[in-house]
Design a protein around this motif. Structure first.
Motif, PDB file in Angstrom:
ATOM      1  N   GLY A  98      74.008   4.569  26.077  1.00 45.33           N
ATOM      2  CA  GLY A  98      72.713   4.112  26.616  1.00 45.33           C
ATOM      3  C   GLY A  98      72.577   2.898  27.446  1.00 45.33           C
ATOM      4  O   GLY A  98      73.469   2.270  27.438  1.00 45.33           O
ATOM      5  N   VAL A  99      71.934   2.978  28.603  1.00 44.07           N
ATOM      6  CA  VAL A  99      71.424   1.931  29.281  1.00 44.07           C
ATOM      7  C   VAL A  99      70.225   1.684  29.258  1.00 44.07           C
ATOM      8  O   VAL A  99      69.160   2.280  29.754  1.00 44.07           O
ATOM      9  N   ALA A 100      69.885   0.299  28.752  1.00 47.42           N
ATOM     10  CA  ALA A 100      68.510  -0.211  28.673  1.00 47.42           C
ATOM     11  C   ALA A 100      67.944  -0.822  29.962  1.00 47.42           C
ATOM     12  O   ALA A 100      67.783  -2.102  29.978  1.00 47.42           O
ATOM     13  N   LEU A 101      67.683  -0.178  31.008  1.00 43.86           N
ATOM     14  CA  LEU A 101      67.119  -0.690  32.221  1.00 43.86           C
ATOM     15  C   LEU A 101      65.781  -1.257  31.942  1.00 43.86           C
ATOM     16  O   LEU A 101      64.899  -0.654  30.990  1.00 43.86           O
ATOM     17  N   PRO A 102      65.265  -2.337  32.267  1.00 39.72           N
ATOM     18  CA  PRO A 102      63.724  -2.941  32.169  1.00 39.72           C
ATOM     19  C   PRO A 102      62.766  -1.625  32.428  1.00 39.72           C
ATOM     20  O   PRO A 102      62.681  -1.274  33.397  1.00 39.72           O
ATOM     21  N   VAL A 106      68.117   4.868  30.544  1.00 38.30           N
ATOM     22  CA  VAL A 106      68.786   6.078  31.008  1.00 38.30           C
ATOM     23  C   VAL A 106      70.148   6.239  30.273  1.00 38.30           C
ATOM     24  O   VAL A 106      70.246   5.248  29.361  1.00 38.30           O
ATOM     25  N   VAL A 107      70.884   7.062  30.497  1.00 37.37           N
ATOM     26  CA  VAL A 107      72.255   7.338  30.098  1.00 37.37           C
ATOM     27  C   VAL A 107      73.293   7.003  31.160  1.00 37.37           C
ATOM     28  O   VAL A 107      73.047   7.134  32.330  1.00 37.37           O
ATOM     29  N   GLY A 108      74.339   6.275  30.576  1.00 42.34           N
ATOM     30  CA  GLY A 108      75.520   6.009  31.450  1.00 42.34           C
ATOM     31  C   GLY A 108      76.807   6.813  30.934  1.00 42.34           C
ATOM     32  O   GLY A 108      76.779   6.987  30.045  1.00 42.34           O
ATOM     33  N   PHE A 109      77.700   7.247  31.863  1.00 46.35           N
ATOM     34  CA  PHE A 109      78.615   7.884  31.720  1.00 46.35           C
ATOM     35  C   PHE A 109      80.086   7.106  32.262  1.00 46.35           C
ATOM     36  O   PHE A 109      79.863   6.679  33.518  1.00 46.35           O
ATOM     37  N   GLY A 110      81.036   6.829  31.868  1.00 42.46           N
ATOM     38  CA  GLY A 110      82.323   6.279  32.324  1.00 42.46           C
ATOM     39  C   GLY A 110      82.448   5.056  32.424  1.00 42.46           C
ATOM     40  O   GLY A 110      81.282   4.008  31.707  1.00 42.46           O
ATOM     41  N   PRO A 111      83.269   4.300  32.502  1.00 40.49           N
ATOM     42  CA  PRO A 111      83.711   3.000  32.736  1.00 40.49           C
ATOM     43  C   PRO A 111      82.432   2.301  33.852  1.00 40.49           C
ATOM     44  O   PRO A 111      82.304   2.710  34.847  1.00 40.49           O
ATOM     45  N   ALA A 132      68.504   3.362  40.855  1.00 44.99           N
ATOM     46  CA  ALA A 132      68.474   2.343  39.971  1.00 44.99           C
ATOM     47  C   ALA A 132      67.960   1.215  40.222  1.00 44.99           C
ATOM     48  O   ALA A 132      66.828   0.691  39.509  1.00 44.99           O
ATOM     49  N   GLU A 133      68.166   0.739  41.388  1.00 42.42           N
ATOM     50  CA  GLU A 133      67.220  -0.358  41.942  1.00 42.42           C
ATOM     51  C   GLU A 133      65.953  -0.305  41.896  1.00 42.42           C
ATOM     52  O   GLU A 133      65.055  -1.066  41.590  1.00 42.42           O
ATOM     53  N   LEU A 134      65.465   0.911  42.485  1.00 43.04           N
ATOM     54  CA  LEU A 134      64.181   1.236  42.504  1.00 43.04           C
ATOM     55  C   LEU A 134      63.339   1.341  41.009  1.00 43.04           C
ATOM     56  O   LEU A 134      62.316   0.872  41.027  1.00 43.04           O
ATOM     57  N   LEU A 135      63.834   1.778  40.253  1.00 41.06           N
ATOM     58  CA  LEU A 135      63.560   2.058  38.854  1.00 41.06           C
ATOM     59  C   LEU A 135      63.406   0.541  38.358  1.00 41.06           C
ATOM     60  O   LEU A 135      62.272   0.268  37.686  1.00 41.06           O
ATOM     61  N   VAL A 136      64.201  -0.300  38.331  1.00 36.72           N
ATOM     62  CA  VAL A 136      64.032  -1.809  37.893  1.00 36.72           C
ATOM     63  C   VAL A 136      63.132  -2.511  38.625  1.00 36.72           C
ATOM     64  O   VAL A 136      62.189  -2.989  38.188  1.00 36.72           O
ATOM     65  N   ALA A 137      62.965  -2.433  40.328  1.00 36.02           N
ATOM     66  CA  ALA A 137      62.101  -3.084  40.852  1.00 36.02           C
ATOM     67  C   ALA A 137      60.621  -2.664  40.688  1.00 36.02           C
ATOM     68  O   ALA A 137      59.659  -3.520  40.596  1.00 36.02           O
ATOM     69  N   GLY A 138      60.459  -1.514  40.237  1.00 39.37           N
ATOM     70  CA  GLY A 138      59.192  -0.821  39.983  1.00 39.37           C
ATOM     71  C   GLY A 138      58.773  -1.288  38.481  1.00 39.37           C
ATOM     72  O   GLY A 138      57.544  -1.411  38.340  1.00 39.37           O
ATOM     73  N   ALA A 139      59.518  -1.519  37.708  1.00 38.85           N
ATOM     74  CA  ALA A 139      59.294  -1.952  36.257  1.00 38.85           C
ATOM     75  C   ALA A 139      59.126  -3.726  36.342  1.00 38.85           C
ATOM     76  O   ALA A 139      58.205  -4.030  35.495  1.00 38.85           O
ATOM     77  N   THR A 140      59.848  -4.341  37.000  1.00 38.01           N
ATOM     78  CA  THR A 140      59.712  -5.799  37.056  1.00 38.01           C
ATOM     79  C   THR A 140      59.540  -6.418  38.129  1.00 38.01           C
ATOM     80  O   THR A 140      59.188  -7.726  38.077  1.00 38.01           O
ATOM     81  N   GLY A 141      59.803  -5.724  39.461  1.00 35.38           N
ATOM     82  CA  GLY A 141      59.518  -6.552  40.510  1.00 35.38           C
ATOM     83  C   GLY A 141      60.740  -7.274  41.220  1.00 35.38           C
ATOM     84  O   GLY A 141      60.708  -7.939  42.062  1.00 35.38           O
ATOM     85  N   ALA A 142      61.873  -7.313  39.859  1.00 35.77           N
ATOM     86  CA  ALA A 142      62.846  -8.074  40.345  1.00 35.77           C
ATOM     87  C   ALA A 142      64.138  -7.326  40.634  1.00 35.77           C
ATOM     88  O   ALA A 142      64.254  -5.955  40.649  1.00 35.77           O
ATOM     89  N   MET A 148      72.188  -5.546  33.608  1.00 35.63           N
ATOM     90  CA  MET A 148      71.426  -4.654  32.937  1.00 35.63           C
ATOM     91  C   MET A 148      71.851  -3.257  32.765  1.00 35.63           C
ATOM     92  O   MET A 148      71.455  -2.240  32.268  1.00 35.63           O
ATOM     93  N   LEU A 149      73.263  -3.132  33.274  1.00 36.58           N
ATOM     94  CA  LEU A 149      73.732  -1.896  33.229  1.00 36.58           C
ATOM     95  C   LEU A 149      74.797  -1.686  32.066  1.00 36.58           C
ATOM     96  O   LEU A 149      75.647  -0.631  32.046  1.00 36.58           O
ATOM     97  N   THR A 150      75.033  -2.745  31.155  1.00 42.55           N
ATOM     98  CA  THR A 150      75.877  -2.770  30.215  1.00 42.55           C
ATOM     99  C   THR A 150      75.378  -1.724  29.170  1.00 42.55           C
ATOM    100  O   THR A 150      74.081  -1.478  28.836  1.00 42.55           O
ATOM    101  N   PRO A 151      76.359  -1.159  28.364  1.00 45.50           N
ATOM    102  CA  PRO A 151      76.022  -0.233  27.128  1.00 45.50           C
ATOM    103  C   PRO A 151      75.035  -0.927  26.239  1.00 45.50           C
ATOM    104  O   PRO A 151      75.304  -1.828  25.740  1.00 45.50           O
ATOM    105  N   ALA A 152      74.144  -0.292  25.776  1.00 49.59           N
ATOM    106  CA  ALA A 152      72.990  -0.619  24.646  1.00 49.59           C
ATOM    107  C   ALA A 152      73.671  -0.359  23.386  1.00 49.59           C
ATOM    108  O   ALA A 152      74.133   0.575  23.097  1.00 49.59           O
ATOM    109  N   ASP A 153      73.491  -1.424  22.639  1.00 44.91           N
ATOM    110  CA  ASP A 153      73.889  -1.402  21.235  1.00 44.91           C
ATOM    111  C   ASP A 153      73.226  -0.406  20.417  1.00 44.91           C
ATOM    112  O   ASP A 153      71.905  -0.496  20.695  1.00 44.91           O
ATOM    113  N   PRO A 154      73.839   0.433  19.528  1.00 49.38           N
ATOM    114  CA  PRO A 154      72.986   1.274  19.011  1.00 49.38           C
ATOM    115  C   PRO A 154      71.869   0.725  18.043  1.00 49.38           C
ATOM    116  O   PRO A 154      70.580   1.234  18.037  1.00 49.38           O
ATOM    117  N   LEU A 155      71.950  -0.411  17.559  1.00 53.14           N
ATOM    118  CA  LEU A 155      70.736  -0.872  16.632  1.00 53.14           C
ATOM    119  C   LEU A 155      69.668  -1.478  17.662  1.00 53.14           C
ATOM    120  O   LEU A 155      68.666  -1.626  17.375  1.00 53.14           O
TER     121      LEU A 155
END
Length: 247
Positions: A98-102, A106-111, A132-142, A148-155
């Protein structure tokens, strides 16, 4: 979470959900190739063939945050649809996470050097860097940051789902029962915000559990006093007000 929300969901029902994930994984091609091929295979199977995706109206439904209901309805919030993608892909041997964009999961595949992102809420659409840039900009303006692209910890995924449920319940005061179990499950996680104890105490007062709520408010005030005595005294005042409601 599903069992807390749905009193009819027993062990057999949980097994049925697990078997559905197994069944879907069994329909993926055997090792289709690199990360992009895996993303495409999941999109073709889950998004196009089975119609898993999200709609704006799904944000208004508690079922959109419950895995067994998402499997049944094939609709859900981005993070729950991503859980479906991850669990199906993981069973088939895909390099998925998983990738927890702000503001949007979304999901990520590969290294990292060959990462491919897909958006299950949009039927598994494979994202370009610009997407991906548009998704983040739309959510945060940044701008999009590599961190932001690192794998999300299951917890962290579990806590984020519970946060979504708490937000859903907060907009519906009549569903304080949902808010309470979501907070209580969050407090069972090894890492959680201390303020959740305050939230649980207030919910108990709201539900008429005045003594239990007051005791929790007082306990939280003792913790808070170490860093902010004025705030602690305000919480003690809430505890006194809760006890006064017993009269």
């Amino acid at each position: 979470m599903g069992a807390e929300a749905d009193g009819t969901l027993d062990e057999e029902g949980i097994d049925v959900a697990q078997m559905e994930l197994d069944r879907l994984a069994g329909q993926l091609p055997y090792r289709p190739g690199g990360p992009r091929a895996w993303a495409g295979a999941l999109r073709d199977l889950l998004g196009e063939r089975y119609g898993f995706q999200g709609l704006a109206a799904d944000y208004r439904r508690l079922e959109s945050s419950l895995l067994h209901e998402v499997l049944r309805r094939r609709r859900g919030l981005p993070i729950l649809l991503s859980v479906v993608w991850m669990e199906v892909a993981r069973r088939a041997g895909a390099p998925v996470y998983g990738v927890a964009l702000p503001g949007h999961f979304v999901v990520g595949f590969g290294p990292e050097e060959d990462q491919v992102l897909a958006d299950p809420f949009d039927g598994g659409r494979v994202l370009s860097g610009t997407d991906a840039e548009l998704l983040v900009a739309g959510a945060t303006g940044a701008p999009l940051q590599p961190s932001m692209l690192t794998p999300a910890d299951p917890l962290d995924v579990v806590l984020r789902i519970l946060n979504n449920i708490r937000a859903w319940a907060a907009a519906r005061p009549e569903r304080s029962d949902v808010a309470l179990w979501a907070v209580e499950l969050s407090l069972l996680l090894p890492s959680h915000p201390a303020r959740l104890r305050y939230e649980r105490a207030r919910l108990r007062v709201q539900r008429g559990e005045f003594t239990a709520g007051a005791l929790e408010l007082e306990a939280y005030a003792e913790i808070l006093a170490a860093v902010d005595e004025a705030a602690a005294e305000r919480v003690r005042g809430e505890a006194r007000a809760a006890r006064a409601m017993l009269n």
